[in-house]
Structure formats: structure tokens, C-alpha cells
Scaffold this active site. Structure first.
Site, PDB file in Angstrom:
ATOM      1  CB  CYS A  32      -0.894   0.061   1.243  1.00  0.00           C
ATOM      2  SG  CYS A  32      -2.050  -1.320   1.355  1.00  0.00           S
ATOM      3  N   GLY A  58       0.293  -0.146  -5.027  1.00  0.00           N
ATOM      4  CA  GLY A  58      -1.015  -0.765  -4.909  1.00  0.00           C
ATOM      5  C   GLY A  58      -1.916  -0.315  -6.024  1.00  0.00           C
ATOM      6  CG  ASN A 132       2.574   0.487   3.566  1.00  0.00           C
ATOM      7  OD1 ASN A 132       3.684   0.938   3.333  1.00  0.00           O
ATOM      8  ND2 ASN A 132       2.247  -0.745   3.227  1.00  0.00           N
ATOM      9  N   GLY A 133       0.872  -1.711   5.904  1.00  0.00           N
ATOM     10  CA  GLY A 133       1.468  -2.664   6.837  1.00  0.00           C
ATOM     11  C   GLY A 133       0.474  -3.735   7.214  1.00  0.00           C
ATOM     12  CB  CYS A 274      10.513  -3.937   4.455  1.00  0.00           C
ATOM     13  SG  CYS A 274      10.246  -5.009   3.039  1.00  0.00           S
ATOM     14  CE1 TYR A 280       8.751  -6.265  -8.332  1.00  0.00           C
ATOM     15  CE2 TYR A 280       7.484  -6.683  -6.339  1.00  0.00           C
ATOM     16  CZ  TYR A 280       7.549  -6.546  -7.708  1.00  0.00           C
ATOM     17  OH  TYR A 280       6.420  -6.682  -8.451  1.00  0.00           O
ATOM     18  CB  SER A 321      11.945  -4.563 -10.140  1.00  0.00           C
ATOM     19  OG  SER A 321      11.578  -5.835 -10.611  1.00  0.00           O
ATOM     20  CG  ASP A 383      13.084 -11.237 -12.042  1.00  0.00           C
ATOM     21  OD1 ASP A 383      12.873 -10.055 -11.714  1.00  0.00           O
ATOM     22  OD2 ASP A 383      12.165 -12.044 -12.293  1.00  0.00           O
ATOM     23  CG  ASP A 384      12.721  -8.397  -8.376  1.00  0.00           C
ATOM     24  OD1 ASP A 384      11.959  -9.144  -7.761  1.00  0.00           O
ATOM     25  OD2 ASP A 384      12.369  -7.749  -9.384  1.00  0.00           O
ATOM     26  CB  CYS A 420       5.861 -10.839   4.003  1.00  0.00           C
ATOM     27  SG  CYS A 420       5.847  -9.223   4.825  1.00  0.00           S
ATOM     28  CB  CYS A 486      12.358  -6.823   8.271  1.00  0.00           C
ATOM     29  SG  CYS A 486      11.366  -8.328   8.127  1.00  0.00           S
ATOM     30  CB  CYS A 489      10.369 -12.932   2.995  1.00  0.00           C
ATOM     31  SG  CYS A 489      11.235 -11.448   2.522  1.00  0.00           S
TER      32      CYS A 489
HETATM   33  S1  SF4 Z   1       9.307 -10.416   5.608  1.00  0.00           S
HETATM   34 FE1  SF4 Z   1      10.324  -9.722   3.714  1.00  0.00          FE
HETATM   35  S2  SF4 Z   1       8.780  -8.539   2.596  1.00  0.00           S
HETATM   36 FE2  SF4 Z   1       8.056  -8.760   4.727  1.00  0.00          FE
HETATM   37  S3  SF4 Z   1       8.775  -6.933   5.776  1.00  0.00           S
HETATM   38 FE3  SF4 Z   1      10.333  -8.492   6.098  1.00  0.00          FE
HETATM   39  S4  SF4 Z   1      11.789  -8.212   4.384  1.00  0.00           S
HETATM   40 FE4  SF4 Z   1       9.930  -7.093   3.883  1.00  0.00          FE
END
Ligand code: SF4
Length: 511
Positions: A32, A58, A132-133, A274, A280, A321, A383-384, A420, A486, A489
């Protein structure tokens, strides 16, 4: 139009306006974007432009709520920003304050009732909020509120916040919001608006981005500066605003007639921005956390080249990207860079429904190979990320069918093994190909001659700008460069716990 008996005026477009189908299996989907402006007589028009610059975050719905100081005016619709608003509709959103939102469904489904900003009347006046989140304890809080008699209009976790603010016993809006946020956990960049005040809040770990800007000398007849807040500073560029700074993790900005104040809501927590924003999500022309997203992506490509060099004739990106990373990869190995795949930018308005039987058109609709670039060549495709692997497989086939002699796939992030829970629409773990397949097995599945992913350490070194100091470890043995981001993922290390019952997990990932 339906005007209710109180202050809030709602002009939602009940007709869905054809949001583009989701046929991209191989990227985590966008999330978002939020935008706010305080102190400008063209708040609605500037919010519209700000959302336009955040459209990549989004595409399912868009909404704006403005205030003329007395009451709020809301318009939300399904689809892209340009389709959700006409000049006439913007003209019905008066006032000097505005907040706006573009949405990709994460928590909650793809329905107009989940479009944001949410706007309600309650005992203290009117309130609009956009988010957003993802709140990781939203189900628990919602169940508790429902048990106490609350009735929810939507399935979005953002509505939980509205109820919490409305039920707070505090007097000032900033205290009510602080009270509400003390009860929730998760990732959030939030905007709240009352008739006279805008609040902007970032979660204690700063997982999702949020930036502050200023539009100098533009605030109406008195030529006061207008304050602006957005998910990415590209939204400022379009309206001529200047980037001031990132909103700090755990910070609440209060913008009202007295100016701008900052309050720290939470104890300083280790920041966890993130990392996928750099890989990306964010626009390459954005700056996040003081870093150019474009430059970071290029560095990711350079690291990728050092980790997974291959002899080749040409390097091509998967646009858009993958472009900066492919440039970094190609320049490091001194291999020619070419645009061997061309992206159509007009796919979004297709009327095709996303049924499984026709999803395979998806890649061809978006990308087409340039045969003279590829024929007879040893091609590196950059690619990413790879999510399910289905799109990567089609891409490799497309490049080979165009005459490539060898196809080497290079990915500018590590294998995505984990979903995520912080506001990004991801498949379940079972659907993530890297959760159950080795790199070799994935290479076979996508039919690439070779496949190379950037390591976690390499990605974090590139993002933190410390590619020369790799190998350093913190006290827990984790790469020192990972501090501040973070990367759950990729690593499965979730900084904020989540409730992983089957029902909740399904809702959280938005399928
Ligand atoms: S899990 Fe991955 S996509 Fe989600 S916030 Fe963490 S780094 Fe970003």
C-alpha cells in the site's frame, strides 16, 4: 452520493472500475502507499498527484479523504488512481487537509468496503485512517472488540484501529491514537486525520517506510509552508515538495494549526526496515533510509556478479525492477548490457479475468523478447526474486525460444522461503518454491542452464553499503550487516511474533 446525519460526507464509487488482474506469480505483490498534506488549498488535487506517484505500491483501490476544518469528505473506488477520480470528484473534496491511500489487498479481501482511507463519525467527531502494513495481532484484538459489542464493516485490520481510537478514554486525538497503538503489534505506517489534525505514525521497528516533506510557501493566502507525508519521497517530487527526513521508527508526527510536533510513542526498538523495499517494492528513483534505491539495486547486481559470475555474451534484465541490478552485474563482469525483454506498460487495463485457464498469457502480455539481442547468445537474465517459479520458467522458455544458446538466471536477492506477515501479499510457505526445493532443483524447474541467488550476507552488505566489510558477525553469530533490516522472508527470522493458526495465516497473507 450518500451524506449521513453527521459530519462525514462519502462519495464512494460503488462500481468496480476494473482493477488489473493479478497474473504475476513470481513477485511478492505490492502493498500500500499513503500520502498526506496539511495546509494547502489544493489538498485533494495534490493528494491525487501524490497517490499517482505511489501507484506502484497498490493498484486495487484508491481513496482520498479531505477536511475543510469542519467536516470530512471521502471518495474511494476500485482500480487505479487515474480511474478512481475524475476532476469533478476531486472538486467535491474541499479543504486544506487530505490523506490518501493506494491499496493492494494484504489483510482483508479485494472489495470496495476494504478500500482506504477508512472514515467514520464517532462520539468525538470524524476520523479517517489509512495504513500501510499489517497488524500481527489484529484477529485477537478484533475478537475481543466483537466480544464487547463492536460491529465491523470490513475485513481489513485497519478498522481495528478505528475502533480502538474511538473507544479510548483519552481526550486529545494524539493520546487516543497512542492509546490504540499500545494495544496492537505489527508493521504500520499510519495516517490519521480529524477535522483539524493529521497524525503520521511509524511502527516501533520502522518496517514500512514513511517520509516527511515540505511544500514551501504554498499554504494559501498566508503563504505558509504545507507539510506532506508519504510512503516514498517520489510522491514529493511530483508536487514540487522537498524531502525533509524519514519519519523515525516509533515516532508520531502531529500536524495542526500550531505547526508540526514530534512525539516518541514507543521505546527505541532495533530498527527493521523491510529489505525488500530496496530489492523490489520501492521505486528506483526513491530514497529510503538515506539511500538511493537505484544505487542499492545496482550494488546488489555487483555483489551478485562477484558471487555468481558466468561467461556470457549479454546481460538482460527482467524489467523494470531488475534493470539496475542487471546494470551492476553487467558492468562488474564487463559483459554487454541490453534490453532483451521489453515490458508493455499498458497491461493494467486489460479486461481479462484472472482465471487459471488464461493466466499463462500473463507473462507474454507484460514482456516480449527482442530476438536480435538474444539469438545465438549466452544470455544472463537478472531478476529480483523468484516466488513460485512459474513466471521464471516462462521467462527462461521465452528467452530460449527467441534463440538464446544458454540462459543463466541470476537473482538479486536470496531464495524467498518464508511468507511476509508485515504487510506484503505473499503466497503460503508451501507455494514458495525455495521453501521445498534446492537451488539446483529450482534451476531444473525453471529450465535455466545455471541459477544463482545473491546470498543473505551479500544482500545485506549491499543494502547497508558495507560490501567491503562482509564477514563480520554480531554477538549472536548473525552477519553484522543485517542490523537494521527485516529479512524474514529470506531468513525466517521474524522480528515481531505472529499467530500462526491456519485461519489466521490464511487471512494474513491475503489469499
Ligand atoms: S518479511 Fe520480507 S517482505 Fe516482509 S517486511 Fe520483512 S523483508 Fe519485507
Amino acid at each position: 452520493m450518500q451524506a449521513d446525519r453527521r459530519r462525514l460526507v462519502v462519495y464512494d464509487a460503488l462500481r468496480p472500475s476494473g482493477a488489473p488482474p493479478n497474473d504475476d506469480d513470481d513477485h511478492f505483490h505490492d502493498q500500500c502507499g499513503v500520502f498526506a498534506i496539511y495546509g494547502h488549498s489544493e489538498a485533494a488535487n495534490l493528494t491525487y498527484l501524490g497517490l499517482h506517484a505511489l501507484q506502484h505500491r497498490g493498484q486495487e483501490s484508491a481513496g482520498i479523504v479531505t477536511s475543510d476544518g469542519q467536516q470530512l469528505f471521502a471518495h474511494r473506488a476500485m482500480g487505479l488512481v487515474q480511474d478512481a477520480f475524475s476532476q469533478e470528484q476531486l472538486g467535491r473534496l474541499p479543504g486544506n487537509l487530505g490523506i490518501g491511500h493506494v491499496r493492494y489487498s494484504t489483510a482483508g479481501g479485494s472489495h470496495l468496503k476494504n478500500a482506504q482511507p477508512f472514515a467514520v463519525d464517532y462520539a468525538r467527531g470524524s476520523l479517517a485512517v489509512c495504513h500501510n502494513g499489517n497488524l500481527t495481532n489484529a484477529d485477537d484484538v478484533r475478537a475481543e472488540l466483537e466480544g464487547r459489542g463492536s460491529i465491523f464493516q470490513s475485513s481489513s485490520d485497519t478498522e481495528v484501529l478505528v475502533h480502538l481510537v474511538a473507544m479510548s478514554t483519552e481526550a486529545a486525538i494524539e493520546d487516543r491514537v497512542a492509546d490504540a497503538l499500545a494495544k496492537v503489534k505489527g508493521a504500520y505506517s499510519l495516517l490519521f486525520m480529524t477535522e483539524e489534525t493529521i497524525l503520521a505514525v511509524r511502527d516501533p521497528m520502522g518496517i514500512r517506510p514513511l517520509c516527511l516533506g515540505i511544500l514551501p510557501g504554498s499554504g494559501g493566502s498566508q503563504r505558509r509552508d504545507a507539510h506532506v507525508v508519504a510512503s516514498e519521497p517520489t510522491a514529493f517530487d511530483l508536487i514540487g515538495a522537498e524531502f525533509v527526513r524519514d519519519v523515525e521508527p516509533g515516532e508520531m508526527l502531529i500536524i495542526d494549526d500550531a505547526g508540526l510536533r514530534s512525539v516518541r510513542l514507543a521505546e527505541q526498538a532495533p530498527p527493521h526496515m523491510c529489505v525488500f523495499e530496496y530489492v523490489y517494492f520501492a521505486r528506483p528513483d526513491s530514497r529510503l533510509g538515506g539511500k538511493s534505491v537505484y544505487e542499492v539495486r545496482k550494488t546488489l547486481g555487483e555483489e551478485l556478479a562477484r558471487e555468481h559470475a558466468v561467461e556470457a555474451d549479454v546481460v538482460i534484465p527482467v524489467p523494470d525492477s531488475g534493470v539496475p541490478s542487471a546494470i551492476g552485474y553487467a558492468s562488474t563482469l564487463r559483459i554487454p548490457f541490453e534490453m532483451g525483454l521489453i515490458r508493455s506498460h499498458y497491461v493494467g487495463r486489460t479486461f481479462i479475468e484472472p482465471q487459471q485457464s488464461i493466466r499463462h498469457f500473463g507473462v507474454r502480455l507484460k514482456l516480449n523478447p527482442v530476438e536480435p539481442i538474444l539469438r545465438g547468445k549466452r544470455v544472463v537474465v537478472v531478476d529480483d526474486s523468484i516466488v513460485r517459479g512459474t513466471t521464471a520458467r516462462k521467462l527462461v522458455k521465452m528467452v530460449r525460444d527467441a534463440g538464446a544458446r544458454e540462459v543463466h538466471l541470476r537473482i538479486s536477492s536470496p531464495p524467498t522461503e518464508w511468507p511476509c506477515y508485515y504487510g506484503i501479499d505473499t503466497p503460503t510457505r508451501r507455494e514458495l518454491i525455495a521453501s521445498s526445493h534446492s537451488v539446483l532443483e529450482i534451476a531444473r524447474y525453471v529450465t535455466a542452464d545455471t541459477l544463482g541467488y545473491l546470498s543473505l550476507e551479500g544482500m545485506l552488505a549491499a543494502v547497508s553499503g558495507s560490501t567491503g566489510s562482509r564477514g563480520a558477525r554480531d554477538a549472536k553469530g548473525a552477519p553484522a550487516d543485517q542490523a537494521g533490516y527485516c529479512h524474514a522472508c529470506f531468513s525466517g527470522k521474524y522480528a515481531i511474533p505472529f499467530v500462526a493458526t491456519a485461519r489466521k495465516q490464511t487471512r494474513l497473507v491475503g489469499i
